[in-house]
Design a protein around this motif. Structure first.
Motif, PDB file in Angstrom:
ATOM      1  N   SER A 131     -38.091  19.262 -42.272  1.00 53.34           N
ATOM      2  CA  SER A 131     -38.319  20.662 -42.652  1.00 53.34           C
ATOM      3  C   SER A 131     -37.184  21.211 -43.502  1.00 53.34           C
ATOM      4  CB  SER A 131     -38.495  21.521 -41.401  1.00 53.34           C
ATOM      5  OG  SER A 131     -37.332  21.471 -40.586  1.00 53.34           O
ATOM      6  N   ASN A 132     -35.991  20.596 -43.414  1.00 48.67           N
ATOM      7  CA  ASN A 132     -34.843  21.040 -44.206  1.00 48.67           C
ATOM      8  C   ASN A 132     -34.660  20.222 -45.484  1.00 48.67           C
ATOM      9  OD1 ASN A 132     -34.009  23.141 -42.518  1.00 48.67           O
ATOM     10  ND2 ASN A 132     -32.856  21.762 -41.199  1.00 48.67           N
ATOM     11  N   LYS A 133     -35.582  19.307 -45.746  1.00 50.38           N
ATOM     12  CA  LYS A 133     -35.470  18.471 -46.940  1.00 50.38           C
ATOM     13  C   LYS A 133     -35.857  19.288 -48.178  1.00 50.38           C
ATOM     14  CE  LYS A 133     -36.978  14.328 -46.448  1.00 50.38           C
ATOM     15  NZ  LYS A 133     -37.880  13.155 -46.351  1.00 50.38           N
ATOM     16  N   VAL A 134     -34.951  19.337 -49.161  1.00 55.02           N
ATOM     17  CA  VAL A 134     -35.205  20.132 -50.367  1.00 55.02           C
ATOM     18  C   VAL A 134     -35.262  19.285 -51.628  1.00 55.02           C
ATOM     19  CG1 VAL A 134     -34.216  22.235 -49.404  1.00 55.02           C
ATOM     20  CG2 VAL A 134     -32.732  20.630 -50.601  1.00 55.02           C
ATOM     21  N   GLY A 135     -34.961  18.014 -51.518  1.00 56.55           N
ATOM     22  CA  GLY A 135     -34.999  17.161 -52.703  1.00 56.55           C
ATOM     23  C   GLY A 135     -34.756  15.712 -52.350  1.00 56.55           C
ATOM     24  N   LYS A 136     -35.144  14.839 -53.271  1.00 58.11           N
ATOM     25  CA  LYS A 136     -34.962  13.410 -53.063  1.00 58.11           C
ATOM     26  C   LYS A 136     -34.792  12.732 -54.407  1.00 58.11           C
ATOM     27  CE  LYS A 136     -37.034   9.404 -50.768  1.00 58.11           C
ATOM     28  NZ  LYS A 136     -38.193   8.896 -49.982  1.00 58.11           N
ATOM     29  N   GLY A 137     -33.805  11.829 -54.475  1.00 60.84           N
ATOM     30  CA  GLY A 137     -33.549  11.095 -55.706  1.00 60.84           C
ATOM     31  C   GLY A 137     -33.362   9.624 -55.438  1.00 60.84           C
ATOM     32  N   VAL A 142     -31.612  15.178 -50.228  1.00 63.10           N
ATOM     33  CA  VAL A 142     -30.827  16.412 -50.156  1.00 63.10           C
ATOM     34  C   VAL A 142     -31.466  17.321 -49.119  1.00 63.10           C
ATOM     35  CG1 VAL A 142     -29.939  18.403 -51.410  1.00 63.10           C
ATOM     36  CG2 VAL A 142     -30.160  16.201 -52.569  1.00 63.10           C
ATOM     37  N   TYR A 143     -30.632  17.836 -48.194  1.00 60.42           N
ATOM     38  CA  TYR A 143     -31.099  18.716 -47.133  1.00 60.42           C
ATOM     39  C   TYR A 143     -30.429  20.082 -47.264  1.00 60.42           C
ATOM     40  CZ  TYR A 143     -32.534  14.334 -44.883  1.00 60.42           C
ATOM     41  OH  TYR A 143     -33.100  13.115 -44.608  1.00 60.42           O
ATOM     42  N   ILE A 153     -25.579  25.561 -47.130  1.00 59.71           N
ATOM     43  CA  ILE A 153     -25.044  24.433 -47.894  1.00 59.71           C
ATOM     44  C   ILE A 153     -26.183  23.484 -48.269  1.00 59.71           C
ATOM     45  CG2 ILE A 153     -22.730  24.499 -46.884  1.00 59.71           C
ATOM     46  CD1 ILE A 153     -23.610  22.265 -44.981  1.00 59.71           C
ATOM     47  N   ALA A 154     -25.924  22.658 -49.261  1.00 58.40           N
ATOM     48  CA  ALA A 154     -26.839  21.582 -49.631  1.00 58.40           C
ATOM     49  C   ALA A 154     -26.151  20.262 -49.290  1.00 58.40           C
ATOM     50  CB  ALA A 154     -27.173  21.640 -51.121  1.00 58.40           C
TER      51      ALA A 154
END
Length: 293
Positions: A131-137, A142-143, A153-154
């Motif tokens: 639920s706190n995941k905001v991105g993936k590379g 990135v959480y 914070i990120a």
């Protein structure tokens, strides 16, 4: 032929032999009660032997287990050594160093890049919940996190499976920690723990630029003035990296997904994993493989 009987614990002769009785064969039949004492002794000896053998085996097992655990810890430490050995610079930025002033008192230098405890990162991201995941590379996930004091914070958790994860970690810590510009994302700290490599950045509310450009709803909110301001901000960030910073840095992976936007839509360049430092007198360089964008 004759019969001789002994009773009791001691063998007492209750019958007299003739003089030539010694020439006769003597057959002895033992009573079961009489021989039980020897069997008990044999049984006691066997039990004692088994006990000693079991104790020795247990001790050897414990010793071998302790030795194995020690080797496991040593192996983990050896695996982490390459990271630590490469980070003479990380140690300078992350670990507090003491300096002695003229008065002879020890002082702690202010840290440029704090080292955050792994437990604090886990708590801030709620156990790295989806639920706190905001991105993936390509290098990890990135959480979004929240510290105890309420600051958002990120958290960039580098993947253990990525072969370039360590290199990216080293490059970002080396470069971004000492770069200060309004159009560059700010690195707040890092965490190295038991194979985990984590970078902590400032949290930017509006996410990445690509989420706005390629989304029909959000793209409508980007008027020409906002687009112009974003382009200007990216250009100012690149000018700082190429010309005005203490290092000459080429990003090599500049794309819409690596430009983040704060609450005022101010652009900030991020993801310096593939960046490269150039000398002031360098105008070109060759690389061994194709990287970046």
């Amino acid at each position: 032929m004759g019969c001789v009987i002994w009773t009791g614990e001691e063998l007492l002769d209750i019958q007299t032999f003739y003089l030539n009785a010694t020439q006769r064969l003597l057959y002895i039949k033992m009573s079961p009660d009489f021989s039980s004492g020897g069997e008990k002794r044999d049984r006691t000896g066997k039990i004692l032997g088994w006990s000693i053998g079991a104790t020795v085996t247990l001790l050897l097992t414990v010793i071998l287990f302790c030795f194995w655990k020690r080797r496991q810890k040593q192996a983990k430490a050896d695996a982490a050594t390459p990271i630590v050995s490469q980070v003479g610079l990380i140690c300078e930025m992350v670990l507090p160093t003491k300096k002695r002033n003229l008065s002879g008192e020890d002082q702690i230098e202010e840290l440029e890049l704090p080292l955050m405890e792994f437990e604090a990162v886990v708590t801030a991201t709620d156990q790295f919940s989806d639920s706190n995941k905001v991105g993936k590379g390509g290098f990890g996930v990135v959480y979004k996190g929240r510290l105890v004091d309420g600051k958002e914070i990120a958290v960039k958790r580098l993947s253990e499976m990525s072969t370039q994860g360590t290199n990216e970690f080293m490059t970002e810590v080396r470069l971004v920690a000492k770069l200060q510009h309004i159009n560059l994302v700010k690195l707040l700290g890092c965490c190295v723990y038991n194979g985990e490599k984590i970078l902590i950045y400032e949290y930017l509310e509006n996410g990445s630029l690509d989420c706005h450009l390629f989304d029909k709803t959000r793209s409508c909110l980007l008027n020409w003035q906002t687009r112009f301001d974003i382009i200007n901000g990216i250009a100012r960030g690149l000018l700082y990296l190429h010309q005005d910073s203490r290092f000459r840095i080429i990003h090599r992976d500049l794309k819409a997904s690596n430009v983040l936007l704060d609450k005022d839509m101010t652009p900030k360049i991020s993801d310096f994993g593939m960046a490269r430092i150039f000398g002031r007198d360098e105008t070109e360089a060759n690389t061994r493989k194709v990287v970046g964008t």
